[in-house]
Design a protein around this motif. Structure first.
Motif, PDB file in Angstrom:
ATOM      1  N   LYS A  61     -14.359 -26.990 -41.148  1.00  8.51           N
ATOM      2  CA  LYS A  61     -15.703 -27.539 -40.986  1.00  8.51           C
ATOM      3  C   LYS A  61     -15.792 -28.333 -39.677  1.00  8.51           C
ATOM      4  CE  LYS A  61     -18.876 -30.204 -43.855  1.00  8.51           C
ATOM      5  NZ  LYS A  61     -19.044 -31.477 -43.161  1.00  8.51           N
ATOM      6  N   ARG A  62     -14.750 -29.116 -39.461  1.00  7.62           N
ATOM      7  CA  ARG A  62     -14.727 -29.975 -38.272  1.00  7.62           C
ATOM      8  C   ARG A  62     -14.714 -29.136 -36.985  1.00  7.62           C
ATOM      9  NH1 ARG A  62     -10.419 -34.817 -37.694  1.00  7.62           N
ATOM     10  NH2 ARG A  62     -10.383 -34.964 -35.439  1.00  7.62           N
ATOM     11  N   LEU A  63     -13.893 -28.085 -36.945  1.00  8.49           N
ATOM     12  CA  LEU A  63     -13.815 -27.260 -35.740  1.00  8.49           C
ATOM     13  C   LEU A  63     -15.123 -26.504 -35.510  1.00  8.49           C
ATOM     14  CD1 LEU A  63     -10.168 -25.835 -35.772  1.00  8.49           C
ATOM     15  CD2 LEU A  63     -11.065 -27.749 -34.485  1.00  8.49           C
ATOM     16  N   ASN A  64     -15.651 -25.941 -36.593  1.00  7.15           N
ATOM     17  CA  ASN A  64     -16.910 -25.200 -36.433  1.00  7.15           C
ATOM     18  C   ASN A  64     -18.029 -26.114 -35.929  1.00  7.15           C
ATOM     19  OD1 ASN A  64     -16.339 -22.438 -37.115  1.00  7.15           O
ATOM     20  ND2 ASN A  64     -15.901 -23.161 -39.173  1.00  7.15           N
ATOM     21  N   LYS A  65     -17.959 -27.364 -36.369  1.00  8.63           N
ATOM     22  CA  LYS A  65     -18.990 -28.321 -35.967  1.00  8.63           C
ATOM     23  C   LYS A  65     -18.956 -28.600 -34.461  1.00  8.63           C
ATOM     24  CE  LYS A  65     -20.655 -32.777 -37.334  1.00  8.63           C
ATOM     25  NZ  LYS A  65     -20.097 -34.064 -37.615  1.00  8.63           N
ATOM     26  N   VAL A  66     -17.751 -28.586 -33.881  1.00 10.74           N
ATOM     27  CA  VAL A  66     -17.668 -28.833 -32.431  1.00 10.74           C
ATOM     28  C   VAL A  66     -17.645 -27.512 -31.646  1.00 10.74           C
ATOM     29  CG1 VAL A  66     -16.609 -31.126 -32.610  1.00 10.74           C
ATOM     30  CG2 VAL A  66     -15.146 -29.113 -32.545  1.00 10.74           C
ATOM     31  N   GLN A  67     -18.237 -26.487 -32.256  1.00  9.92           N
ATOM     32  CA  GLN A  67     -18.399 -25.178 -31.591  1.00  9.92           C
ATOM     33  C   GLN A  67     -17.073 -24.480 -31.297  1.00  9.92           C
ATOM     34  OE1 GLN A  67     -21.482 -24.374 -31.726  1.00  9.92           O
ATOM     35  NE2 GLN A  67     -22.081 -26.471 -32.186  1.00  9.92           N
ATOM     36  N   VAL A  68     -16.062 -24.739 -32.134  1.00  9.75           N
ATOM     37  CA  VAL A  68     -14.826 -23.950 -32.039  1.00  9.75           C
ATOM     38  C   VAL A  68     -14.815 -23.077 -33.289  1.00  9.75           C
ATOM     39  CG1 VAL A  68     -12.297 -24.024 -31.969  1.00  9.75           C
ATOM     40  CG2 VAL A  68     -13.620 -25.812 -30.822  1.00  9.75           C
ATOM     41  N   PRO A  69     -15.235 -21.809 -33.176  1.00  9.08           N
ATOM     42  CA  PRO A  69     -15.314 -20.977 -34.392  1.00  9.08           C
ATOM     43  C   PRO A  69     -13.965 -20.900 -35.098  1.00  9.08           C
ATOM     44  CG  PRO A  69     -16.312 -19.862 -32.503  1.00  9.08           C
ATOM     45  CD  PRO A  69     -15.610 -21.073 -31.972  1.00  9.08           C
ATOM     46  N   GLU A  88     -13.135 -17.190 -45.486  1.00 10.52           N
ATOM     47  CA  GLU A  88     -14.450 -17.238 -44.842  1.00 10.52           C
ATOM     48  C   GLU A  88     -14.251 -16.992 -43.371  1.00 10.52           C
ATOM     49  OE1 GLU A  88     -16.466 -20.955 -45.729  1.00 10.52           O
ATOM     50  OE2 GLU A  88     -16.283 -20.574 -47.890  1.00 10.52           O
ATOM     51  N   GLU A  89     -14.679 -15.811 -42.915  1.00  9.59           N
ATOM     52  CA  GLU A  89     -14.462 -15.460 -41.514  1.00  9.59           C
ATOM     53  C   GLU A  89     -15.706 -15.785 -40.696  1.00  9.59           C
ATOM     54  OE1 GLU A  89     -12.859 -11.529 -41.275  1.00  9.59           O
ATOM     55  OE2 GLU A  89     -11.065 -12.123 -42.382  1.00  9.59           O
ATOM     56  N   VAL A  90     -15.465 -16.293 -39.499  1.00  4.83           N
ATOM     57  CA  VAL A  90     -16.565 -16.700 -38.629  1.00  4.83           C
ATOM     58  C   VAL A  90     -16.533 -15.787 -37.404  1.00  4.83           C
ATOM     59  CG1 VAL A  90     -17.415 -18.630 -37.209  1.00  4.83           C
ATOM     60  CG2 VAL A  90     -16.344 -19.092 -39.424  1.00  4.83           C
ATOM     61  N   ASP A  91     -17.708 -15.318 -36.980  1.00  7.56           N
ATOM     62  CA  ASP A  91     -17.763 -14.401 -35.822  1.00  7.56           C
ATOM     63  C   ASP A  91     -17.094 -15.027 -34.600  1.00  7.56           C
ATOM     64  OD1 ASP A  91     -18.985 -12.454 -37.165  1.00  7.56           O
ATOM     65  OD2 ASP A  91     -21.028 -12.929 -36.483  1.00  7.56           O
ATOM     66  N   GLY A  92     -16.265 -14.260 -33.961  1.00  8.90           N
ATOM     67  CA  GLY A  92     -15.643 -14.693 -32.698  1.00  8.90           C
ATOM     68  C   GLY A  92     -14.567 -15.756 -32.861  1.00  8.90           C
ATOM     69  N   ALA A  93     -14.100 -15.974 -34.087  1.00  6.76           N
ATOM     70  CA  ALA A  93     -13.115 -17.062 -34.288  1.00  6.76           C
ATOM     71  C   ALA A  93     -11.730 -16.681 -33.768  1.00  6.76           C
ATOM     72  CB  ALA A  93     -13.039 -17.407 -35.768  1.00  6.76           C
ATOM     73  N   ASN A  94     -11.159 -17.582 -32.982  1.00  5.09           N
ATOM     74  CA  ASN A  94      -9.751 -17.448 -32.574  1.00  5.09           C
ATOM     75  C   ASN A  94      -8.911 -18.522 -33.243  1.00  5.09           C
ATOM     76  OD1 ASN A  94     -10.119 -15.306 -30.799  1.00  5.09           O
ATOM     77  ND2 ASN A  94     -10.872 -16.701 -29.208  1.00  5.09           N
ATOM     78  N   HIS A  95      -9.549 -19.310 -34.092  1.00  3.16           N
ATOM     79  CA  HIS A  95      -8.851 -20.385 -34.797  1.00  3.16           C
ATOM     80  C   HIS A  95      -8.919 -20.120 -36.295  1.00  3.16           C
ATOM     81  CE1 HIS A  95      -9.322 -22.275 -30.898  1.00  3.16           C
ATOM     82  NE2 HIS A  95      -8.471 -23.220 -31.277  1.00  3.16           N
ATOM     83  N   LYS A  96      -7.893 -20.646 -36.987  1.00  2.00           N
ATOM     84  CA  LYS A  96      -7.853 -20.503 -38.444  1.00  2.00           C
ATOM     85  C   LYS A  96      -7.449 -21.838 -39.050  1.00  2.00           C
ATOM     86  CE  LYS A  96      -6.130 -15.745 -38.878  1.00  2.00           C
ATOM     87  NZ  LYS A  96      -5.779 -15.240 -37.564  1.00  2.00           N
TER      88      LYS A  96
END
Ligand SMILES: Nc1ncnc2c1ncn2[C@@H]1O[C@H](COP(=O)(O)OP(=O)(O)OP(=O)(O)O)[C@@H](O)[C@H]1O
Length: 498
Positions: free
Chosen positions: A116-124, A134-142
């Motif tokens: 949640k924290r990473l997605n919030k700072v625009q790191v998918p 839960e996969e997020v488009d363009g995510a290079n982080h897990k």
């Protein structure tokens, strides 16, 4: 292959309870022969194309099980210090600024919080736990629970949180796997200073570059000299920690009745939907439902799982007891357990600038105080579990061994936590020595399997007692001892299948 075995678990169990030893041994050997089809899969390991050639069948060299990580010269940064000292915060800053990365935590809640924290700072960032993906488009982080750590991918940065859990008798092996197996240029480990010597020892073998950064607690934690007394003394922001679901619900009932507060409840096996709903509120913007002015829930009753690094708005931790049932016996909480749980109070950046900690019962205060004033004992052993593929490779080196013997051999490694410093001991440990160290095999987090394992553990624990009972006839002793050995094997099978 593993599920093939699972289908037969019931039969195996029945067989171990009622069948004779020879029958059981033959059964395992037969099953093992029929696993020959697995060979191709295993081959892909042994023919790795990198410059490093590893002997995958050498069970005393677990670092060689992870060729991808061994091809890297990893920079490992150990962030160590007391709870609430910003260790994870600093590691996450590095993760955030990396092109790709993975966060491995001990709890689904933590993985949830970090994603949640990473997605919030625009790191998918994808969220992967044993229960959800839960996969997020363009995510290079897990953000993952440590059991889900992918040791086949390449990352720029990785974080393993609560690394002191490497010494945990039930889940330590997952931390060892992540530590040895994650292929990252930079690996950040966050945890208790008690883990430093062991980690350094392990990483000497991998040849990684290690640096240690020490931290201080960011806000005070005050152990109170008085117990809670009455439930009417409960106030906003309190969190009562209990050690069974029954106790959690009974405390909730009493607090709501006698303390005039509404409680939210968190424990490990809460139904997933309820948990998700609660987590969303508990973790949302660091404003937990019990502290949110707009929420009527102002007290939390939780299991000791919250000790594994969660950031919640808690002003005071109240231990309902300083004893817990660990699957075998009722025992005192350990120093690290008390510190980790108490450390949830007064988190930096929360609504409470200082934390307090006390107990329900006055008799528990001395242990609480002494534990908070003591360093955690230095870790000496890390958990280790060979994979099924490795067992298969091992069997190919010893073609005359049946599956039964292979399992017995591997159980030796499996129940005897690895001390890198004394690797040789593992190999030479006799079956009897190992049996002494045999510990609850609760490696399973799916409730059904956990229940089966609990039953097995209880049986395992009580069989020796029956064995010495004068009421047990001589010929029964053999059956009981045989059963005991088979119980270990069945436990291992469940683990492999998980
Ligand atoms: N420099 C900072 N600026 C802002 N917030 C911070 C900073 N350092 C830590 N925090 C916040 O303080 C809280 C505790 O930090 P963190 O979780 O990193 O501690 P920790 O040492 O890893 O704790 P534990 O061992 O209990 O898991 C977190 O909510 C974190 O976001």
């Amino acid at each position: 292959m593993a599920s093939f075995l699972l289908r037969h678990n019931r039969n195996l169990f029945a067989c171990s309870l009622f069948g004779n030893k020879e029958h059981f041994r033959l059964y395992f050997q037969f099953r093992f022969q029929s696993l020959g089809a697995a060979a191709n899969m295993v081959h892909s390991y042994s023919s790795s194309s990198g410059s490093i050639r590893n002997d995958f069948t050498d069970l005393t060299c677990p670092h060689s099980w992870y060729p991808k990580a061994r091809e890297k010269h990893r920079r490992v940064i150990l962030h160590v210090g007391p709870t609430n000292s910003g260790k994870t915060y600093h590691a996450l800053k590095q993760l955030e600024s990396s092109a790709s990365g993975i966060y491995c935590g001990p709890l689904r809640l933590l993985a949830w919080e970090i994603a949640k924290r990473l997605n919030k700072v625009q790191v998918p960032c994808d969220l992967i736990t044993g229960q959800e993906r839960e996969e997020v488009d363009g995510a290079n982080h897990k953000a993952v629970t440590v059991e889900m750590a992918d040791v086949s991918a390449d990352y720029q940065c990785a974080v393993i949180d609560e690394i002191q859990m490497i010494g945990c008798t039930t889940r330590g092996y997952s931390f060892t796997r992540a530590l040895l197996g994650i292929a990252a240029d930079e690996l950040h480990l966050c945890g208790d200073p008690a883990a430093v010597p062991l980690i350094q020892e392990i990483l000497k073998i991998t040849g990684d570059e290690v640096e240690v950064q020490f931290y201080e607690r960011l806000s005070p934690l005050i152990p109170l000299n008085v117990p809670l007394g009455s439930f009417s003394n409960i106030r906003n922001g309190d969190c009562i920690v209990a050690f069974s679901r029954k106790e959690i619900y009974s405390l909730k009932k009493r607090i709501e009745k006698e303390g005039n507060h509404l409680c939210s409840v968190v424990y490990g096996s809460l139904p997933p939907e309820t948990r998700t709903r609660q987590f969303k509120v508990l973790l949302g913007l660091q404003a937990s439902m019990f502290n949110d002015a707009s929420s009527e829930f102002d007290v939390l009753v939780a299991s000791d799982a919250i000790g594994m690094g969660l950031n919640l708005n808690i002003s005071r931790i109240i231990f309902s007891s300083t004893k817990k049932f660990d699957g075998f016996e009722v025992r005192d909480l350990t120093v690290p357990e008390i510190k980790q749980i108490a450390g949830r109070a007064g988190r930096y950046g929360s609504n409470f600038p200082e934390g307090q900690v006390t107990c329900l019962d006055e008799d528990d205060l001395p242990l609480l105080h002494s534990s908070l004033n003591s360093p955690s004992p230095i870790l000496e052993r890390a958990g280790l579990l060979p994979t099924f593929d490795l067992m298969y490779m091992y069997s190919r080196l010893h073609p005359r061994y049946g599956f039964y013997q292979i399992l017995v051999k591997c159980i030796c490694l499996f129940v005897f936590p690895l001390s890198i410093a004394s690797e040789k001991k593992i190999v030479t440990a006799s079956y009897n020595e190992v049996a002494k160290h045999c510990i609850p095999l609760n490696f399973i987090f799916k409730s059904l399997n956990l229940k089966i394992l609990r039953c097995l553990n209880i049986l395992y624990y009580y069989i020796p007692k029956l064995h010495y009972s004068p009421f047990i006839f001589k010929y029964c002793r053999h059956i009981f001892l045989t059963m005991r050995n088979y119980l270990k094997i069945i436990s291992l099978l469940i683990v492999i299948n998980y």
